[in-house]
Design an enzyme around this catalytic site. Structure first.
Site: not given
Ligand code: AG3
Length: 282
Positions: A107, A139-140, A157-160, A164
């Site tokens: 993470e 950094d992954g 399990d990333s953000t969009d 980052p």
């Molecule tokens: N990871 C995914 C978040 C995606 C949000 N994006 C979207 N709604 N398009 C969240 C972390 C959960 N562990």
């Protein structure tokens, strides 16, 4: 004090709004803007850079589907790598698998781990104390590019792909992940909601072609990832892992003794069925 609303800023002209019944924590970390608040309907909610990441009410759908689908398809994963996932929800589900002997979680943002342990304790449910866990704050992309370790399942399990998280959707990342997979290994990634983010599916498909002998997507609808079902990308060496007989999936699920709220073997199999507009994009 006045109750305020939290307005997600992910999409122009369309979005979701939560009543912020109680602001629990707000901080600009070294990497992103983090907020955790309470909402009477959805429970505790965590957002990063204006995008809802997880809520206590519906997190089980996302975390069960991103963890159990590759793990039951693999059947004997001993070493699992989680990229991102700082809230601990994926870690909790992976840790339920008795066959898993080692979990590495990478993470980038220590503050996410610390704040979620404190304000979203049900997400990890103690899994950060699991002796099988090695937690790496890094950094992954850098980790998979430089690691000599090999894994049976890698879960991103990333953000969009803004900020980052962007590098975790690059061809270099998928390639580095493939290099870190054992024979029979599987990569799965959070890949956005195709109704709203069709380009993400398109570009991931292009990048996975040539890297993985078998690649595809599967999906699940998570209410607070608005705009319809979310897709998860799937990259594997063995095409048979994606089309396992229902009886095999059932036998593995029952033998595991794992109890779930969303995942079951029929859902697993059905999740790989994709609508025409997604198939036409990939
Ligand atoms: N990871 C995914 C978040 C995606 C949000 N994006 C979207 N709604 N398009 C969240 C972390 C959960 N562990």
């Amino acid at each position: 004090t006045a109750v305020t609303d939290y307005q997600e800023t992910l999409y122009e002209g369309y979005g979701q709004r939560f009543r912020m019944d109680k602001l629990l924590h707000e901080v600009r970390t070294d990497h992103q803007h983090l907020v955790i608040f309470e909402n009477a309907r959805m429970g505790r909610v965590m957002a990063l850079d204006g995008v809802i990441q997880t809520t206590e009410a519906d997190e089980f759908i996302y975390h069960e589907m991103l963890a159990h689908v590759p793990l039951f398809a693999h059947g004997q994963a001993k070493r699992v790598l989680i990229i991102g996932g700082g809230d601990g929800g994926i870690l909790r589900e992976v840790a339920r698998h008795g066959e898993v002997e080692h979990i590495t979680m990478v993470e980038i943002d220590r503050a996410v781990v610390d704040m979620c342990k404190q304000f979203l304790p049900q997400h990890s449910s103690g899994a950060f104390d699991d002796p099988r866990l090695q937690l790496v704050i890094d950094d992954g992309m850098r980790f998979v590019a430089t690691s000599d370790d090999k894994f049976d399942v890698i879960i991103s399990d990333s953000t969009d792909p803004i900020g980052p998280g962007e590098v975790l959707f690059s061809e270099n990342f998928y390639q580095a992940c493939r290099r870190c997979l054992n024979d029979g290994g599987i990569l799965v990634t959070q890949n956005g909601t195709p109704f709203m983010q069709l380009d993400e599916v398109r570009t991931t498909a292009q990048r996975m072609t040539g890297l993985f002998r078998d690649w595809h997507f599967y999906q699940a609808a998570i209410p607070t990832y608005i705009g319809g079902a979310m897709t998860f990308a799937w990259g594997a060496c063995d095409p048979a892992q994606r089309t396992l007989p229902l009886a095999t999936l059932r036998q593995r699920f029952v033998a595991s003794g794992i109890t779930t709220r969303y995942y079951n073997s029929d859902i697993h199999q059905g999740a790989f069925a994709l609508p025409q507009y997604v198939l036409q994009a990939i």
